[in-house]
Design an enzyme around this catalytic site. Structure first.
Site, PDB file in Angstrom:
ATOM      1  N   THR A   1       0.859  -1.186   0.000  1.00  0.00           N
ATOM      2  CA  THR A   1       0.000   0.000   0.000  1.00  0.00           C
ATOM      3  C   THR A   1       0.894   1.235   0.000  1.00  0.00           C
ATOM      4  O   THR A   1       1.909   1.280   0.715  1.00  0.00           O
ATOM      5  CB  THR A   1      -0.883  -0.005   1.273  1.00  0.00           C
ATOM      6  OG1 THR A   1      -1.601  -1.242   1.306  1.00  0.00           O
ATOM      7  CG2 THR A   1      -1.872   1.147   1.263  1.00  0.00           C
TER       8      THR A   1
ATOM      9  N   LEU B   1      -2.291 -19.043  -3.846  1.00  0.00           N
ATOM     10  CA  LEU B   1      -1.887 -19.867  -2.696  1.00  0.00           C
ATOM     11  C   LEU B   1      -2.169 -19.136  -1.390  1.00  0.00           C
ATOM     12  O   LEU B   1      -2.217 -17.901  -1.349  1.00  0.00           O
ATOM     13  CB  LEU B   1      -0.392 -20.197  -2.773  1.00  0.00           C
ATOM     14  CG  LEU B   1       0.626 -19.065  -2.605  1.00  0.00           C
ATOM     15  CD1 LEU B   1       0.870 -18.704  -1.149  1.00  0.00           C
ATOM     16  CD2 LEU B   1       1.939 -19.462  -3.237  1.00  0.00           C
ATOM     17  N   ALA B   2      -2.356 -19.915  -0.329  1.00  0.00           N
ATOM     18  CA  ALA B   2      -2.483 -19.322   1.007  1.00  0.00           C
ATOM     19  C   ALA B   2      -1.222 -19.664   1.786  1.00  0.00           C
ATOM     20  O   ALA B   2      -0.728 -20.804   1.709  1.00  0.00           O
ATOM     21  CB  ALA B   2      -3.702 -19.898   1.722  1.00  0.00           C
TER      22      ALA B   2
ATOM     23  N   LYS C   1      -8.168 -11.638  -9.001  1.00  0.00           N
ATOM     24  CA  LYS C   1      -7.341 -11.835  -7.798  1.00  0.00           C
ATOM     25  C   LYS C   1      -7.809 -10.888  -6.682  1.00  0.00           C
ATOM     26  O   LYS C   1      -7.987 -11.308  -5.529  1.00  0.00           O
ATOM     27  CB  LYS C   1      -5.868 -11.598  -8.143  1.00  0.00           C
ATOM     28  CG  LYS C   1      -4.932 -11.585  -6.968  1.00  0.00           C
ATOM     29  CD  LYS C   1      -4.865 -12.936  -6.253  1.00  0.00           C
ATOM     30  CE  LYS C   1      -4.106 -12.810  -4.950  1.00  0.00           C
ATOM     31  NZ  LYS C   1      -4.151 -14.003  -4.139  1.00  0.00           N
TER      32      LYS C   1
ATOM     33  N   LEU D   1     -12.882 -13.377   0.321  1.00  0.00           N
ATOM     34  CA  LEU D   1     -12.390 -14.181   1.456  1.00  0.00           C
ATOM     35  C   LEU D   1     -12.365 -13.342   2.727  1.00  0.00           C
ATOM     36  O   LEU D   1     -12.835 -13.761   3.787  1.00  0.00           O
ATOM     37  CB  LEU D   1     -10.997 -14.735   1.141  1.00  0.00           C
ATOM     38  CG  LEU D   1     -10.961 -15.829   0.072  1.00  0.00           C
ATOM     39  CD1 LEU D   1      -9.528 -16.111  -0.374  1.00  0.00           C
ATOM     40  CD2 LEU D   1     -11.608 -17.111   0.588  1.00  0.00           C
TER      41      LEU D   1
ATOM     42  N   CYS E   1      -1.749  -9.639   2.377  1.00  0.00           N
ATOM     43  CA  CYS E   1      -2.572  -9.462   1.166  1.00  0.00           C
ATOM     44  C   CYS E   1      -3.960  -8.882   1.389  1.00  0.00           C
ATOM     45  O   CYS E   1      -4.346  -7.956   0.678  1.00  0.00           O
ATOM     46  CB  CYS E   1      -2.687 -10.797   0.441  1.00  0.00           C
ATOM     47  SG  CYS E   1      -1.121 -11.333  -0.243  1.00  0.00           S
TER      48      CYS E   1
ATOM     49  N   LYS F   1      -4.269  -5.025   2.109  1.00  0.00           N
ATOM     50  CA  LYS F   1      -3.676  -4.276   0.988  1.00  0.00           C
ATOM     51  C   LYS F   1      -4.550  -4.388  -0.263  1.00  0.00           C
ATOM     52  O   LYS F   1      -4.796  -3.400  -0.946  1.00  0.00           O
ATOM     53  CB  LYS F   1      -2.274  -4.851   0.747  1.00  0.00           C
ATOM     54  CG  LYS F   1      -1.730  -4.726  -0.651  1.00  0.00           C
ATOM     55  CD  LYS F   1      -0.320  -5.258  -0.729  1.00  0.00           C
ATOM     56  CE  LYS F   1      -0.177  -6.684  -1.190  1.00  0.00           C
ATOM     57  NZ  LYS F   1      -0.572  -6.969  -2.562  1.00  0.00           N
TER      58      LYS F   1
ATOM     59  N   PHE G   1       0.715 -14.266  11.686  1.00  0.00           N
ATOM     60  CA  PHE G   1      -0.667 -13.870  11.364  1.00  0.00           C
ATOM     61  C   PHE G   1      -1.584 -15.072  11.235  1.00  0.00           C
ATOM     62  O   PHE G   1      -2.794 -14.951  11.315  1.00  0.00           O
ATOM     63  CB  PHE G   1      -0.707 -12.970  10.121  1.00  0.00           C
ATOM     64  CG  PHE G   1      -0.761 -13.676   8.792  1.00  0.00           C
ATOM     65  CD1 PHE G   1      -1.975 -13.988   8.199  1.00  0.00           C
ATOM     66  CD2 PHE G   1       0.410 -14.022   8.131  1.00  0.00           C
ATOM     67  CE1 PHE G   1      -2.022 -14.634   6.968  1.00  0.00           C
ATOM     68  CE2 PHE G   1       0.369 -14.652   6.908  1.00  0.00           C
ATOM     69  CZ  PHE G   1      -0.853 -14.961   6.323  1.00  0.00           C
ATOM     70  N   LYS G   2      -0.991 -16.266  11.058  1.00  0.00           N
ATOM     71  CA  LYS G   2      -1.764 -17.508  11.075  1.00  0.00           C
ATOM     72  C   LYS G   2      -0.806 -18.642  11.382  1.00  0.00           C
ATOM     73  O   LYS G   2       0.416 -18.422  11.412  1.00  0.00           O
ATOM     74  CB  LYS G   2      -2.493 -17.738   9.750  1.00  0.00           C
ATOM     75  CG  LYS G   2      -1.539 -18.007   8.591  1.00  0.00           C
ATOM     76  CD  LYS G   2      -2.199 -17.905   7.232  1.00  0.00           C
ATOM     77  CE  LYS G   2      -3.137 -19.028   6.940  1.00  0.00           C
ATOM     78  NZ  LYS G   2      -3.362 -19.206   5.480  1.00  0.00           N
TER      79      LYS G   2
HETATM   80  N1  LIG Z   1       2.645 -13.702   0.130  1.00  0.00           N
HETATM   81  C1  LIG Z   1       1.610 -14.311  -0.416  1.00  0.00           C
HETATM   82  O1  LIG Z   1       1.042 -15.256   0.126  1.00  0.00           O
HETATM   83  C2  LIG Z   1       1.058 -13.861  -1.740  1.00  0.00           C
HETATM   84  C3  LIG Z   1       0.020 -14.604  -2.332  1.00  0.00           C
HETATM   85  C4  LIG Z   1      -0.482 -14.176  -3.553  1.00  0.00           C
HETATM   86  C5  LIG Z   1       0.030 -13.036  -4.160  1.00  0.00           C
HETATM   87  N2  LIG Z   1       1.039 -12.345  -3.555  1.00  0.00           N
HETATM   88  C6  LIG Z   1       1.546 -11.150  -4.233  1.00  0.00           C
HETATM   89  O2  LIG Z   1       2.882 -11.396  -4.644  1.00  0.00           O
HETATM   90  C7  LIG Z   1       3.647 -10.184  -4.587  1.00  0.00           C
HETATM   91  C8  LIG Z   1       4.893 -10.403  -3.738  1.00  0.00           C
HETATM   92  O3  LIG Z   1       4.488 -10.770  -2.431  1.00  0.00           O
HETATM   93  P1  LIG Z   1       5.521 -11.311  -1.348  1.00  0.00           P
HETATM   94  O4  LIG Z   1       4.727 -11.654  -0.142  1.00  0.00           O
HETATM   95  O5  LIG Z   1       6.378 -12.365  -1.951  1.00  0.00           O
HETATM   96  O6  LIG Z   1       6.393  -9.988  -1.122  1.00  0.00           O
HETATM   97  P2  LIG Z   1       7.838  -9.850  -0.456  1.00  0.00           P
HETATM   98  O7  LIG Z   1       7.964  -8.426  -0.084  1.00  0.00           O
HETATM   99  O8  LIG Z   1       8.018 -10.916   0.561  1.00  0.00           O
HETATM  100  O9  LIG Z   1       8.862 -10.195  -1.637  1.00  0.00           O
HETATM  101  C9  LIG Z   1       9.099  -9.343  -2.723  1.00  0.00           C
HETATM  102  C10 LIG Z   1      10.570  -9.441  -3.104  1.00  0.00           C
HETATM  103  O10 LIG Z   1      10.805  -8.688  -4.292  1.00  0.00           O
HETATM  104  C11 LIG Z   1      12.125  -8.170  -4.219  1.00  0.00           C
HETATM  105  N3  LIG Z   1      12.262  -7.069  -5.183  1.00  0.00           N
HETATM  106  C12 LIG Z   1      11.678  -5.843  -5.150  1.00  0.00           C
HETATM  107  N4  LIG Z   1      12.025  -5.122  -6.226  1.00  0.00           N
HETATM  108  C13 LIG Z   1      12.850  -5.899  -6.970  1.00  0.00           C
HETATM  109  C14 LIG Z   1      13.524  -5.711  -8.198  1.00  0.00           C
HETATM  110  N5  LIG Z   1      13.394  -4.585  -8.910  1.00  0.00           N
HETATM  111  N6  LIG Z   1      14.287  -6.724  -8.667  1.00  0.00           N
HETATM  112  C15 LIG Z   1      14.410  -7.866  -7.962  1.00  0.00           C
HETATM  113  N7  LIG Z   1      13.791  -8.112  -6.800  1.00  0.00           N
HETATM  114  C16 LIG Z   1      13.018  -7.141  -6.300  1.00  0.00           C
HETATM  115  C17 LIG Z   1      12.267  -7.734  -2.782  1.00  0.00           C
HETATM  116  O11 LIG Z   1      13.626  -7.634  -2.425  1.00  0.00           O
HETATM  117  C18 LIG Z   1      11.528  -8.890  -2.054  1.00  0.00           C
HETATM  118  O12 LIG Z   1      12.414  -9.905  -1.622  1.00  0.00           O
HETATM  119  C19 LIG Z   1       2.707  -9.109  -4.036  1.00  0.00           C
HETATM  120  O13 LIG Z   1       2.131  -8.418  -5.115  1.00  0.00           O
HETATM  121  C20 LIG Z   1       1.637  -9.929  -3.335  1.00  0.00           C
HETATM  122  O14 LIG Z   1       0.398  -9.259  -3.267  1.00  0.00           O
HETATM  123  C21 LIG Z   1       1.582 -12.746  -2.370  1.00  0.00           C
END
Ligand SMILES: NC(=O)c1ccc[n+]([C@@H]2O[C@H](COP(=O)([O-])OP(=O)(O)OC[C@H]3O[C@@H](n4cnc5c(N)ncnc54)[C@H](O)[C@@H]3O)[C@@H](O)[C@H]2O)c1
Length: 450
Positions: free
Chosen positions: A77, A146-147, A203, A210, A259, A262, A321-322
């Site tokens: 966000t 995925l969850a 998405k 949910l 998620c 946000k 968180f879970k």
């Molecule tokens: N965590 C989940 O369960 C989940 C599930 C579905 C969707 N998503 C989506 O996936 C995306 C990522 O989520 P996350 O939880 O993995 O985030 P996160 O912050 O854990 O990981 C993101 C990674 O991207 C890297 N990064 C940022 N800019 C970069 C660049 N220019 N080049 C290379 N690496 C870079 C960061 O260093 C970080 O390690 C988000 O949009 C989120 O909404 C996450």
């Protein structure tokens, strides 16, 4: 990516990240040190790493060599400027797109794996088109459903895989290239293809629905506590209706995770930007209810402890968180702790997977008080029994299975009296705990009135 590599040994998968520490942890010999804890993930990484799964910080090299690139960076966000506190911050997405454009020397498929506002693909396309070296890019949307906590099983047996792309011949070809990868282990009828906008919006819609279910049952939990109904019984009764279904009907101290909040805020922002104020207000209420549930839990603790928690020791079981994850982003525990620390409570935390540095970082990030104060007021133990010893109450913030197996008599004997449990996850057995002498509060069924 680890699951794709495990299921498709003929495909070389390279995960690149700017964060050197994270990549080093993904390459750590000791699988206990992987940066993400997920049941079953260690074994998958062990099988594929070094064979066709690689972790590296050489982003340019990986882009240059790839035929298909998944953009999976964070989309938090916005914390500044227009849309602050609501819109998704797309700066990391844009940086990736610009880097891909700069480095690429041959045609590539670029897949949006991050969760993005609807119509982001057109921005990515424009950046790639204007700044690239004349090579062709096809943009696909392939949101991740995925969850956390069940990520590996969700990926191995997904309810569906969603792929959105252009309806042009090139777009259709790109869709089928990505579909073929998933088809190695996902039945064809579960691979759904749509236009890009439907895929992006699906998405956000899935997460909004949910989270809305959680807020709906939480809203009922408050009515249950006032009226003498039991939310677990209500959830069971409505869940047997096949139109409603039994899942995601567990009342709790509120949803967390990186998620839900946000993505709903992002949806609210999109609705507002289209001038759809009623739609925006409707979805915003899901967040308002979630915040209320956390406040309500804190107020219940304070009220039960004779309206003051100052200098009283409160044990927290759980910080993630879970269950089954070490992720603490937006965890209910953070807000609950922050409120109680404002009331000068002394908190002692035990979580099976979250380390002390993360817990302090979560609190310090709020900026409510100086880091030293957080350290003085909140301690972290490696034993649940130490956390509970000489406390006035125990608050259950995460539904870790192991909490059910504790020697609750031993805990009761070590606590100050009256010993109270605030079960924010409806995890424990009321009758057993009351027989031991505890005062037991459960979200959605309250405290037994004698
Ligand atoms: N965590 C989940 O369960 C989940 C599930 C579905 C969707 N998503 C989506 O996936 C995306 C990522 O989520 P996350 O939880 O993995 O985030 P996160 O912050 O854990 O990981 C993101 C990674 O991207 C890297 N990064 C940022 N800019 C970069 C660049 N220019 N080049 C290379 N690496 C870079 C960061 O260093 C970080 O390690 C988000 O949009 C989120 O909404 C996450």
């Amino acid at each position: 990516m680890a699951v794709i590599a495990q299921q498709c040994p003929h495909i070389e998968v390279t995960v690149v990240d700017l964060n050197e520490k994270r990549i080093a942890a993904w390459n750590d010999e000791n699988l206990e040190n992987l940066p993400v804890f997920e049941p079953g993930l260690g074994e998958i990484v062990k099988e594929a790493r070094g064979r066709n799964l690689f972790f590296s910080t050489e982003v340019d090299k990986a882009i240059d060599e790839a035929e298909m690139i998944f953009i999976s960076v964070n989309t938090p966000t916005k914390t500044y400027g227009k849309g602050k506190g609501m819109a998704a911050d797309l700066k990391y997405i844009e940086l990736c797109a610009r880097q891909i454009a700069r480095v690429s020397k041959n045609d590539k498929i670029v897949v949006e794996k991050s969760t993005l506002p609807v119509r982001t693909a057109s921005a990515i396309k424009s950046i790639l088109g204007h700044t690239g070296n004349g090579v062709k890019f096809e943009i696909l949307s392939n949101p991740e459903f995925l969850a956390e906590g069940t990520a590996v099983s969700d990926l191995l047996k997904p309810d569906r895989v969603l792929i959105g792309g252009d309806t042009t011949p090139e777009g259709t070809k790109a869709i089928s290239t990505l579909s073929e990868i998933y088809a190695h282990w996902v039945p064809n009828e579960r691979i759904l293809t749509t236009n890009v906008w439907s895929s992006e919006l699906s998405k956000l819609t899935a997460n909004a629905f949910l989270a809305q279910r959680v807020s709906s049952i939480n809203a009922m939990s408050e009515i249950c506590e006032k009226s003498g109904a039991d939310v677990n019984e209500v959830a069971k009764a409505i869940g047997m209706d096949s139109r409603i279904g039994p899942k995601f009907l567990k009342a709790s101290v509120g949803f967390g995770g990186s998620c839900f909040q946000k993505d709903i805020l992002n949806l609210v922002y999109i609705a507002k930007s289209y001038g759809l104020d009623e739609v925006a207000d409707y979805w915003e209420q899901v967040i308002i209810m979630n915040d209320h549930q956390k406040d309500r839990f804190v107020n219940q603790i304070i009220k039960t402890l004779y309206n003051t928690v100052s200098d009283k020791k409160i044990a927290f079981l759980g910080w993630a968180f879970k269950k089954d994850t070490n992720d603490t982003r937006e965890s209910a525990a953070i807000k609950v702790a922050d409120h109680l620390l404002n009331e000068q409570a002394q908190i002692s935390v035990y979580d099976p997977k979250v380390n002390a540095a993360q817990i302090y970082a979560d609190l310090d990030y709020l900026g409510t008080r100086a880091p030293k104060e957080n350290k003085d007021l909140l301690s972290i133990t490696s034993s649940p029994y130490d956390a509970c010893k000489e406390s006035h109450c125990v608050a259950i913030l995460t539904e870790w299975d192991e909490f059910k197996t504790y020697d609750w008599k031993k805990i009761y004997d070590s606590m100050l009296k009256p010993a109270v449990i605030f079960d924010g996850r409806a995890l424990l057995n009321r009758n057993e705990l009351e027989e031991l002498g505890f005062i037991y509060y459960q979200i959605g069924s309250g405290i037994t009135q004698h």
